[in-house]
Design a protein around this motif. Structure first.
Motif, short mmCIF file in Angstrom:
data_model
loop_
_atom_site.label_atom_id
_atom_site.label_comp_id
_atom_site.label_asym_id
_atom_site.label_seq_id
_atom_site.Cartn_x
_atom_site.Cartn_y
_atom_site.Cartn_z
N LEU A 65 -37.73 -9.27 -10.19
CA LEU A 65 -37.17 -9.62 -11.54
C LEU A 65 -38.34 -10.18 -12.32
N HIS A 66 -38.02 -10.88 -13.55
CA HIS A 66 -39.07 -11.18 -14.29
C HIS A 66 -38.21 -12.44 -15.15
N ILE A 67 -38.76 -13.48 -15.01
CA ILE A 67 -37.98 -14.70 -15.60
C ILE A 67 -38.82 -15.28 -16.94
N THR A 96 -45.59 -16.82 -18.52
CA THR A 96 -46.32 -17.94 -19.37
C THR A 96 -46.78 -17.23 -20.59
N PHE A 97 -46.42 -16.07 -20.71
CA PHE A 97 -47.44 -15.16 -21.85
C PHE A 97 -46.50 -15.15 -23.30
N GLN A 98 -45.37 -15.94 -23.58
CA GLN A 98 -44.67 -15.41 -24.81
C GLN A 98 -44.12 -16.48 -25.31
N LEU A 137 -43.43 -15.40 -5.01
CA LEU A 137 -43.33 -15.72 -6.53
C LEU A 137 -44.77 -15.14 -7.02
N LYS A 138 -44.51 -14.29 -7.79
CA LYS A 138 -45.82 -13.70 -8.40
C LYS A 138 -46.42 -14.07 -9.69
N ILE A 139 -47.59 -14.49 -9.86
CA ILE A 139 -47.94 -15.22 -10.89
C ILE A 139 -49.19 -14.44 -11.55
N TRP A 140 -48.72 -13.88 -12.70
CA TRP A 140 -49.97 -13.28 -13.70
C TRP A 140 -50.10 -14.28 -14.81
N LEU A 141 -51.32 -14.73 -15.32
CA LEU A 141 -51.65 -15.52 -16.11
C LEU A 141 -52.54 -14.86 -17.37
N LEU A 179 -51.03 -14.55 -6.29
CA LEU A 179 -51.70 -14.60 -7.62
C LEU A 179 -52.42 -13.38 -7.95
N GLU A 180 -52.12 -13.02 -9.24
CA GLU A 180 -52.53 -11.53 -9.63
C GLU A 180 -53.86 -11.85 -10.55
N TYR A 181 -55.02 -10.74 -10.45
CA TYR A 181 -56.03 -11.13 -11.46
C TYR A 181 -56.03 -9.80 -12.38
N LYS A 182 -56.91 -10.20 -13.28
CA LYS A 182 -56.99 -9.07 -14.38
C LYS A 182 -58.21 -9.41 -15.20
N PHE A 183 -58.98 -8.47 -15.43
CA PHE A 183 -60.13 -8.71 -15.88
C PHE A 183 -60.55 -8.94 -17.39
N GLY A 217 -54.23 -1.39 -12.18
CA GLY A 217 -54.73 -1.33 -13.28
C GLY A 217 -55.58 -2.26 -13.67
N HIS A 218 -55.97 -3.49 -12.91
CA HIS A 218 -56.66 -4.33 -13.44
C HIS A 218 -58.01 -4.66 -13.37
N HIS A 219 -58.83 -3.49 -13.27
CA HIS A 219 -60.14 -3.35 -12.75
C HIS A 219 -60.86 -2.48 -13.82
N PHE A 241 -49.26 -5.66 -3.85
CA PHE A 241 -49.79 -4.60 -4.79
C PHE A 241 -49.00 -4.26 -6.13
N ASP A 242 -49.45 -4.39 -6.99
CA ASP A 242 -48.97 -3.77 -8.06
C ASP A 242 -49.31 -2.47 -8.56
N PHE A 243 -48.74 -1.39 -8.24
CA PHE A 243 -49.11 0.14 -8.23
C PHE A 243 -48.99 0.38 -9.84
N ALA A 249 -57.47 1.27 -19.67
CA ALA A 249 -57.33 -0.16 -19.76
C ALA A 249 -55.93 -0.50 -18.70
N ASP A 250 -55.41 -1.48 -19.36
CA ASP A 250 -54.05 -1.61 -18.29
C ASP A 250 -52.85 -0.80 -18.86
N ASP A 251 -52.95 0.49 -18.45
CA ASP A 251 -52.03 1.59 -19.07
C ASP A 251 -50.67 1.48 -18.49
N ASP A 252 -50.62 0.78 -17.31
CA ASP A 252 -49.04 0.99 -16.67
C ASP A 252 -48.63 2.35 -16.49
N LEU A 253 -49.30 3.12 -16.57
CA LEU A 253 -48.66 4.71 -16.32
C LEU A 253 -48.39 4.87 -14.74
C1 PSV Z 1 -49.77 -7.77 -17.75
O1 PSV Z 1 -50.93 -7.37 -17.48
C2 PSV Z 1 -48.95 -7.38 -16.84
O2 PSV Z 1 -49.14 -5.83 -16.64
C3 PSV Z 1 -49.31 -7.80 -15.39
O3 PSV Z 1 -49.94 -6.79 -14.56
C4 PSV Z 1 -48.03 -8.44 -14.82
O4 PSV Z 1 -47.91 -8.09 -13.26
C5 PSV Z 1 -46.91 -7.82 -15.47
O5 PSV Z 1 -47.55 -7.68 -16.74
C6 PSV Z 1 -45.67 -8.32 -15.57
O6 PSV Z 1 -45.85 -9.67 -15.79
#
Ligand code: PSV
Ligand code: MN
Ligand code: MN
Length: 388
Positions: A65-67, A96-98, A137-141, A179-183, A217-219, A241-243, A249-253
């Motif tokens: 879920l996403h809160i 924390t991004f909206q 608890l997954k945190i992406w900042l 804790l998720e990373y993204k470049f 997708g974050h590399h 993992f977030d597959f 880029a971060d295409d999320d395909l």
């Molecule tokens: C934003 O890059 C993102 O795709 C992150 O990968 C998070 O995991 C996802 O949104 C959901 O918050």
């Protein structure tokens, strides 16, 4: 006789992939979001759609879920709803991004009041985890800066540590923080958690219940992701993992769509590093389906992971180790590639049938008429989207 030995089948039976609730909502690019008839209008309907994926594949027993996107009045009722459909609630993702207050950061912000608000949001997520029975608890900042000189890089790293410490202290005994990373993106000059090293440094400073989340997708293009997988497993710090897959880029395909060989190499390191039954690693999807149907998109995704897992399980590890020891470069590579090039699809179809599952889950779902049914049923209300 099947090319999948009993031992391989036993491993495959352990596979569990968590689905993201947001994959079932409408999503798009900054240009356009195309709506799909029947798209869920609330978290209950998202979970119902996710349960379809599990029903046809037996591969997806949990839903993340996403809160606040999935905020409801009664989490106990949501949990019972999920269980009634044969799935469970999984990871809770914070957001924390909206919020306008987070324009210049949340957990790293210069202003203590903004940091307080962001930390409190994570406290709410932890309360929800208690109600849903979630472990992670997954945190992406989305924090960073756009211009050199704009921000004090060092000060932000120190504040991040302090904020994470407060959140970590609030976790229950059986709960974890990943804790998720993204470049890059949404910040384009610097990101506060850009790479696995920073994530590792931050979580290592917190303690045992803090781990790294690796989103494929974050590399940067060309990054050897399986090396990072190996290293984090070796350090005991790969939490999840977030597959997904990416061309640019971060295409999320759909995972495995852009580069199945990369997925094979990643899964091989997972097997090498402890296997699919490693209780410390959560396998999640983090995807959006902008132009394809969402439920079939998720079914395709979990099947892609299963397929590359089956191939990775076919690597003759003993022969590979012998070739590696004797310095036989080409033989080692041949053994590895032989497994990758093996078509496991007919054997997987047979194996599914032997377990009472459809041989072809994509076809079985298409024939079920579920998509037409939800398009007819879910009229009125507002369709959920990435961000609602
Ligand atoms: C934003 O890059 C993102 O795709 C992150 O990968 C998070 O995991 C996802 O949104 C959901 O918050
Ligand atoms: Mn992600
Ligand atoms: Mn992402």
């Amino acid at each position: 006789m099947s090319i999948l030995s009993e031992a391989v089948q036993a491993e495959l039976a352990k596979q569990a992939i968590e689905l993201p609730s947001w994959a079932f909502g409408n999503s798009g690019t900054r240009f356009k979001v195309f709506a799909t008839p029947g798209t869920p209008r609330d978290p209950y309907e998202k979970i119902a759609d996710a349960a379809q994926v599990h029903r046809y594949t037996a591969l997806a027993p949990t839903v993340a879920l996403h809160i606040p996107w999935d905020r409801v009045d009664d989490y106990d009722a949501l949990k019972r709803h999920a269980e009634g459909l044969g799935v469970e609630l999984g990871t809770i993702n914070s957001n924390t991004f909206q919020d306008d207050d987070y324009k210049f950061g949340a957990l790293t912000h210069e202003d203590a009041a903004v940091r307080r608000k962001a930390i409190d949001h994570h406290f709410e997520c932890i309360d929800i985890m208690h109600a849903t029975g979630s472990r992670d608890l997954k945190i992406w900042l989305a924090e960073g800066s756009n211009y050199p000189g704009q921000a004090d890089l060092r000060g932000r790293q120190d504040r991040l540590h302090e904020s994470l410490q407060e959140i970590y202290a609030r976790l229950g005994d059986d709960q974890r923080l990943v804790l998720e990373y993204k470049f890059f993106e949404p910040a384009f000059y610097h990101t506060d958690v850009p790479d696995w090293g920073t994530s590792y440094a931050q979580v290592a400073a917190l303690g045992e219940k803090a781990m790294v989340c690796l989103d494929t997708g974050h590399h940067a293009p060309g990054t050897n992701i399986e090396f990072i997988v190996m290293q984090l497993l070796r350090l005991g710090k790969l939490g999840s993992f977030d597959f997904n897959s990416r061309f640019y880029a971060d295409d999320d395909l759909i995972v495995g769509a852009a580069d199945p060989f990369q997925l094979f190499r990643i899964v091989f390191e997972v097997l090498r590093g402890g296997g699919l039954n490693n209780p410390d690693v959560a396998f999640m999807l983090d995807q959006c389906h902008n132009v394809e149907d969402k439920i079939p998109g998720q079914i395709r995704s979990v099947l892609n992971v299963q397929e590359m897992t089956a191939r990775a399980l076919l690597v003759d590890r003993e022969a590979l180790a012998a070739a590696q020891r004797s310095g036989d470069v080409l033989e080692a590579n041949r053994i590895f590639m032989d497994a990758f090039y093996t078509d496991v699809r007919p054997a997987l179809a047979e194996w599914r049938e032997s377990r009472g599952l459809p041989a072809d889950p994509m076809a079985a779902f298409a024939e079920s008429g579920y998509l037409a049914q939800i398009a007819a049923d879910r009229v009125g209300g507002v369709q959920a989207g990435w961000g609602a």
